[in-house]
Each structure stands twice: as structure tokens, then as C-alpha cells.
Scaffold this motif. Structure first.
Motif, PDB file in Angstrom:
ATOM      1  N   ALA A  56       7.234  31.936  17.571  1.00  0.00           N
ATOM      2  CA  ALA A  56       7.483  32.990  16.904  1.00  0.00           C
ATOM      3  C   ALA A  56       8.322  33.245  17.058  1.00  0.00           C
ATOM      4  N   LEU A  57       8.881  34.179  18.431  1.00  0.00           N
ATOM      5  CA  LEU A  57       9.712  34.346  18.630  1.00  0.00           C
ATOM      6  C   LEU A  57      11.399  33.440  18.826  1.00  0.00           C
ATOM      7  N   PHE A  58      11.230  32.351  19.344  1.00  0.00           N
ATOM      8  CA  PHE A  58      12.022  31.323  19.205  1.00  0.00           C
ATOM      9  C   PHE A  58      11.851  30.640  18.256  1.00  0.00           C
ATOM     10  N   PHE A  71       7.644  26.192  12.222  1.00  0.00           N
ATOM     11  CA  PHE A  71       6.255  24.669  12.395  1.00  0.00           C
ATOM     12  C   PHE A  71       4.850  24.916  12.904  1.00  0.00           C
ATOM     13  N   LEU A  72       5.030  25.039  14.648  1.00  0.00           N
ATOM     14  CA  LEU A  72       4.222  24.904  15.683  1.00  0.00           C
ATOM     15  C   LEU A  72       3.605  25.962  15.502  1.00  0.00           C
ATOM     16  N   ALA A  73       4.213  27.189  15.416  1.00  0.00           N
ATOM     17  CA  ALA A  73       3.403  28.585  15.683  1.00  0.00           C
ATOM     18  C   ALA A  73       2.620  28.237  14.086  1.00  0.00           C
ATOM     19  N   PHE A  74       2.878  27.706  13.254  1.00  0.00           N
ATOM     20  CA  PHE A  74       1.709  27.524  12.480  1.00  0.00           C
ATOM     21  C   PHE A  74       0.688  26.748  12.629  1.00  0.00           C
ATOM     22  N   GLU A  75       0.868  25.558  13.763  1.00  0.00           N
ATOM     23  CA  GLU A  75      -0.582  24.879  13.295  1.00  0.00           C
ATOM     24  C   GLU A  75      -1.017  25.428  15.125  1.00  0.00           C
ATOM     25  N   VAL A  76      -0.397  25.625  15.791  1.00  0.00           N
ATOM     26  CA  VAL A  76      -1.557  26.484  16.719  1.00  0.00           C
ATOM     27  C   VAL A  76      -2.189  27.828  16.568  1.00  0.00           C
ATOM     28  N   ILE A 132       4.094  38.618  13.276  1.00  0.00           N
ATOM     29  CA  ILE A 132       3.507  37.634  13.668  1.00  0.00           C
ATOM     30  C   ILE A 132       3.420  37.760  15.589  1.00  0.00           C
ATOM     31  N   ALA A 133       4.069  37.660  16.305  1.00  0.00           N
ATOM     32  CA  ALA A 133       4.830  38.091  17.645  1.00  0.00           C
ATOM     33  C   ALA A 133       3.619  39.450  17.900  1.00  0.00           C
TER      34      ALA A 133
END
Length: 161
Positions: free
Chosen positions: A89-91, A95-100, A10-11
Motif C-alpha cells: 500500500a505504501l509503495f 493490484f498486489l495489495a488487492f491480491e494479498v 489500508i496501511a
């Protein structure tokens, strides 16, 4: 495929999207009279798309000058979104990566609609970005699902003890 590999994928994919957005911004900042690097045909013209009224947010009015202030280039929003996905993704903020990713995908879908039905021209950078965001959305959804499944499995294991 483990969650660590998925997050790394993902990153890395988001870094690719970041590069695509920087290239689109470069075309946006070029002189509109200069031939952009991807003016291939009458239907594939990055210059026409990136200098249209929809290349900024909020969209320019019909009578506004190309250099009017108060508008954010869409490519800058793409750069910020991709950078956010990389960091999330790295941190391990799945859920936030999915939302963004979801927000980016649907915004790019709106822009794709405008390219197809309003401008009737395509930008290769925009198409690449839409494809990257579609894959990112799928990968981030898979990553989120795997994490929740793992958490549920660990919860069941703890209850059995």
C-alpha cells in the motif's frame, strides 16, 4: 476520499492486523496448560484454537506432538501477509495489495469455517483478523477501482487533446 487517503487507511488497518496476529502468535507459543488471556467461555477459547492441529500449516496429524517440527504457525503467515499489505500500500502497488488481501481473506475464511464446524470454538484474535481482512479486501478493491477509473479518465483526456 482520495487514493492517498485510501492507501494510508489500508496501511494503518494492516498494522492493526499485524498486532492482532502477533497477539495470536503469543497465545500459540504459550504453554497449552497456561490459561490464555481470552478463555472466556466454552465457545470462546483462544488457547484451544491456537493449540489445535489447524493452528499450523500444514495441519498436524492426529498422532503428532504439539512441538513437532516442520509446521508454520498460521499467525506467522498472518504477520507476513499484513506486513506485505502495509508495504504494498505504501509503495502504491495497488493490484498486489488487492491480491494479498484477497488471499488473506479467503485463507481466514477457511480457518473461520474450521473454527465454526470442526473445533466448535472461536478465537477473538481470529475473528478480529477475519473482520480486518474483510474491510481490507473492500478498501483495496475500491482503491484499485478508483485507480483504474482515474487512468481511464486520463486516457480519455489525452485522446481529446
Amino acid at each position: 476520499m482520495g487514493m492517498r487517503v485510501l492507501r494510508l487507511l489500508i496501511a494503518l488497518l494492516s498494522l492493526g492486523g499485524l498486532v492482532v496476529s502477533v497477539l495470536a502468535l503469543r497465545v500459540h507459543l504459550q504453554d497449552p496448560g497456561a490459561a490464555p488471556p481470552c478463555a472466556v467461555s466454552e465457545h470462546w477459547d483462544c488457547g484451544a484454537v491456537n493449540h489445535s492441529r489447524f493452528a499450523v500449516f500444514p495441519p498436524r496429524g492426529f498422532d503428532e506432538d504439539l512441538n513437532s517440527k516442520g509446521h508454520l504457525p498460521v499467525a506467522v503467515a498472518g504477520i507476513a501477509g499484513y506486513a506485505a499489505i502495509v508495504l504494498l500500500a505504501l509503495f502504491k502497488m495497488d493490484f498486489l495489495a488487492f491480491e494479498v488481501s484477497q488471499i488473506g481473506f479467503f485463507l481466514a475464511l477457511i480457518l473461520t469455517f474450521l473454527e465454526k464446524y470442526v473445533l466448535e470454538k472461536w478465537c477473538i484474535y481470529c475473528v478480529w483478523s477475519q473482520c480486518i481482512l474483510a474491510v481490507l479486501l473492500g478498501l483495496s478493491a475500491l482503491n484499485l477501482w478508483m485507480g483504474r477509473r482515474r487512468t481511464a479518465r486520463e486516457g480519455l483526456h489525452l485522446r481529446a487533446i
